[in-house]
Design a protein around this motif. Structure first.
Motif, PDB file in Angstrom:
ATOM      1  N   ALA A  38       0.825  -1.136   0.087  1.00 36.99           N
ATOM      2  CA  ALA A  38       0.071  -0.050   0.088  1.00 36.99           C
ATOM      3  C   ALA A  38       0.699   1.312   0.139  1.00 36.99           C
ATOM      4  N   ARG A  39       0.369   2.018  -0.661  1.00 33.86           N
ATOM      5  CA  ARG A  39       1.115   3.658  -0.814  1.00 33.86           C
ATOM      6  C   ARG A  39       1.288   4.068   0.676  1.00 33.86           C
ATOM      7  N   ARG A  40       0.336   4.217   1.377  1.00 34.84           N
ATOM      8  CA  ARG A  40       0.205   4.342   3.012  1.00 34.84           C
ATOM      9  C   ARG A  40      -0.617   3.196   3.504  1.00 34.84           C
ATOM     10  N   LYS A  41       0.272   2.498   4.270  1.00 33.47           N
ATOM     11  CA  LYS A  41      -0.330   1.359   5.121  1.00 33.47           C
ATOM     12  C   LYS A  41      -0.956   1.869   6.317  1.00 33.47           C
ATOM     13  N   VAL A  42      -2.258   1.251   6.719  1.00 34.97           N
ATOM     14  CA  VAL A  42      -2.759   1.486   7.873  1.00 34.97           C
ATOM     15  C   VAL A  42      -2.112   1.379   9.146  1.00 34.97           C
ATOM     16  N   THR A  43      -2.123   1.914  10.201  1.00 39.44           N
ATOM     17  CA  THR A  43      -1.054   1.702  11.411  1.00 39.44           C
ATOM     18  C   THR A  43      -1.974   1.765  12.719  1.00 39.44           C
TER      19      THR A  43
END
Length: 107
Positions: A38-43
């Protein structure tokens, strides 16, 4: 209200939702992805920040519950049922997101 939009790769669907709702008064919007690529992975910080979580497919809900079970309630995740067949800001995608999300934001 903090709204988190989640899809797989954070490429088309969730960034479109973020773009739509970051323009609305009273809404802080973020988009993230569940895949490693993912471009910005969920944290965990995203989950803790969010007051409402919107996922595009039920598989995204299952991934969030598997990874963040202690920090998230299954009832706090809304599945929008939007398939991965649209590009960023596709007018049909925008309409689908708005018709699914707007009633949930009204509650």
């Amino acid at each position: 209200m903090n709204a988190l939009f989640v899809c797989s790769r954070n490429q088309w669907r969730s960034p479109t939702a973020e773009e739509i709702y970051k323009q609305r008064d009273g809404i802080n919007a973020r988009s993230r992805g569940t895949n490693r690529s993912a471009r910005r992975k969920v944290t965990l910080q995203d989950i803790q920040w969010a007051e409402r979580i919107f996922v595009m497919e039920s598989q995204h809900k299952q991934r969030l519950l598997a990874n963040f079970r202690l920090a998230i309630s299954p009832h706090g995740i809304h599945v929008l049922d939007i398939p991965d067949q649209y590009l960023f800001m596709d007018p049909e995608l925008v309409a689908m997101i708005q018709s699914a999300v707007d009633p949930l934001l009204a509650n």
